[in-house]
Write an enzyme that holds these catalytic residues in place. Structure first.
Site, PDB file in Angstrom:
ATOM      1  N   ALA A 195       1.809  -1.931   9.193  1.00 10.81           N
ATOM      2  CA  ALA A 195       1.095  -3.362   9.632  1.00 10.81           C
ATOM      3  C   ALA A 195       2.060  -4.273   9.509  1.00 10.81           C
ATOM      4  CB  ALA A 195      -0.534  -3.792   9.176  1.00 10.81           C
ATOM      5  N   LEU A 227       0.757  -1.133   0.336  1.00 10.59           N
ATOM      6  CA  LEU A 227      -0.050  -0.144   0.214  1.00 10.59           C
ATOM      7  C   LEU A 227       0.702   0.817   0.205  1.00 10.59           C
ATOM      8  CD1 LEU A 227      -2.592   1.640   0.483  1.00 10.59           C
ATOM      9  CD2 LEU A 227      -2.517   0.840   2.808  1.00 10.59           C
ATOM     10  N   TYR A 243      -4.077 -12.349  14.512  1.00 12.42           N
ATOM     11  CA  TYR A 243      -4.213 -11.249  13.698  1.00 12.42           C
ATOM     12  C   TYR A 243      -4.929 -10.057  13.603  1.00 12.42           C
ATOM     13  CZ  TYR A 243      -4.884  -8.129   9.008  1.00 12.42           C
ATOM     14  OH  TYR A 243      -5.030  -7.256   8.837  1.00 12.42           O
ATOM     15  N   TRP A 253      -8.506  -8.767   1.811  1.00  9.16           N
ATOM     16  CA  TRP A 253      -8.000  -9.801   0.598  1.00  9.16           C
ATOM     17  C   TRP A 253      -7.066  -8.516  -0.440  1.00  9.16           C
ATOM     18  CZ3 TRP A 253     -11.673 -13.676  -1.701  1.00  9.16           C
ATOM     19  CH2 TRP A 253     -12.359 -14.159  -1.204  1.00  9.16           C
TER      20      TRP A 253
END
Length: 301
Positions: A68, A16, A133, A159
């Site tokens: 993350a 990202l 998670y 996803w």
């Protein structure tokens, strides 16, 4: 450039983060803001001192937390590290943001849900993560809501894939080129999301006047991993990344055990995001086609 306010991206070397940097020059925000993307070695969200030091001389308008711990199965055996990044890291960013009156946009996940629904989850749907998670990501969401609710957005997605790093699309294309057949789970239903469509939503959110709340974004499908794999093969063949079709067999989750339990259904309702940020719904198939076209162009280059 130096006197423009900055939009800071953590996790700048993830898929990202890389996408946000690639699309930034085409964003309307680029005329008014500078984008500063930090790797985890440059800005370690698990360290309050690292955040303070990295941002010490920067006029920050907003932070996008794209950092993350996302290794879902590994998290089951590495709970401490998952919570350190996903929960403590979010806590540190919220604390810094609150102290400096800076907007925070935090990317979260469909894994906060238990997967027992049969219609899309809304932002206010009950949460019940099934593994480490999801639990660590929910803890991060709650820390932000507790510390800096006034100017923090949580954007859940699902996803995620892109032309960058490792993800399901790239793994499937590699395996399809190497093997004669693949078994893919057909009883987990969700919605793929291209980092490119997610990045556009992030830009739209930052450009808006909405500064708080929980929102959802995906590319609108209700499909299984098997359905996704079939589409990946079709697009891979069409773009010349694959030379021959292989057999893809649908299998139940019970035949593909993993350390982490995944939600059987994790489609999310994106209507509020479309409305509040003027983001039209995306075609998941078009998004997939675009990413595979980029992968084909990169391979040809």
């Amino acid at each position: 450039m130096a006197n423009r306010k900055a939009i800071v991206v953590t996790g700048g070397t993830g898929q990202l983060g890389l996408t946000l940097q690639a699309l930034w020059p085409h964003s309307a925000l680029a005329a008014s803001y500078e984008l500063l993307a930090f790797s985890s070695s440059e800005l370690d969200i698990t360290s309050a001192d690292s955040i303070s030091n990295a941002l010490a001389n920067t006029d920050v308008a907003a932070i996008v937390n794209a950092a993350a711990y996302t290794a879902v199965d590994a998290a089951e055996a590495d709970s401490e590290q998952a919570h350190l990044i996903n929960a403590a890291g979010a806590t540190n960013l919220a604390t810094w943001s609150a102290e400096h009156n800076v907007r925070l946009l935090h990317v979260s996940t469909d894994f906060v849900f238990n997967g027992k629904a049969d219609s899309p989850y809304g932002p206010d749907s009950p949460v019940e993560p099934l593994g480490v998670y999801g639990t660590s990501k929910l803890a991060g969401e709650r820390a932000i809501a507790r510390i800096w609710p006034q100017r923090s957005l949580v954007l859940r997605t699902s996803w995620l894939y892109s032309p960058y790093k490792n993800n399901f699309v790239k793994t499937m294309l590699r395996l399809m080129a190497e093997r004669d057949a693949l078994n893919v789970v057909s009883d987990q239903i969700g919605s793929p999301t291209s980092t490119q469509s997610l990045a556009q939503v992030i830009f739209a959110a930052l450009a808006s006047d909405v500064e708080q709340g929980i929102y959802h974004w995906s590319d609108g499908a209700q499909i299984s991993w098997y359905d996704f794999a079939v589409a990946i093969q079709e697009e891979g063949l069409a773009q010349g990344l694959l030379t021959k079709p292989i057999t893809i067999n649908p299998i139940p989750t019970s035949e593909y055990p993993t350390p982490a339990t995944r939600p059987a259904y994790s489609v999310m309702d994106t209507l509020a995001t479309q409305r509040d940020f003027a983001c039209p719904a995306q075609s998941w198939r078009d998004e997939l086609r675009n990413v595979i076209a980029q992968l084909a162009a990169n391979q040809a280059a």
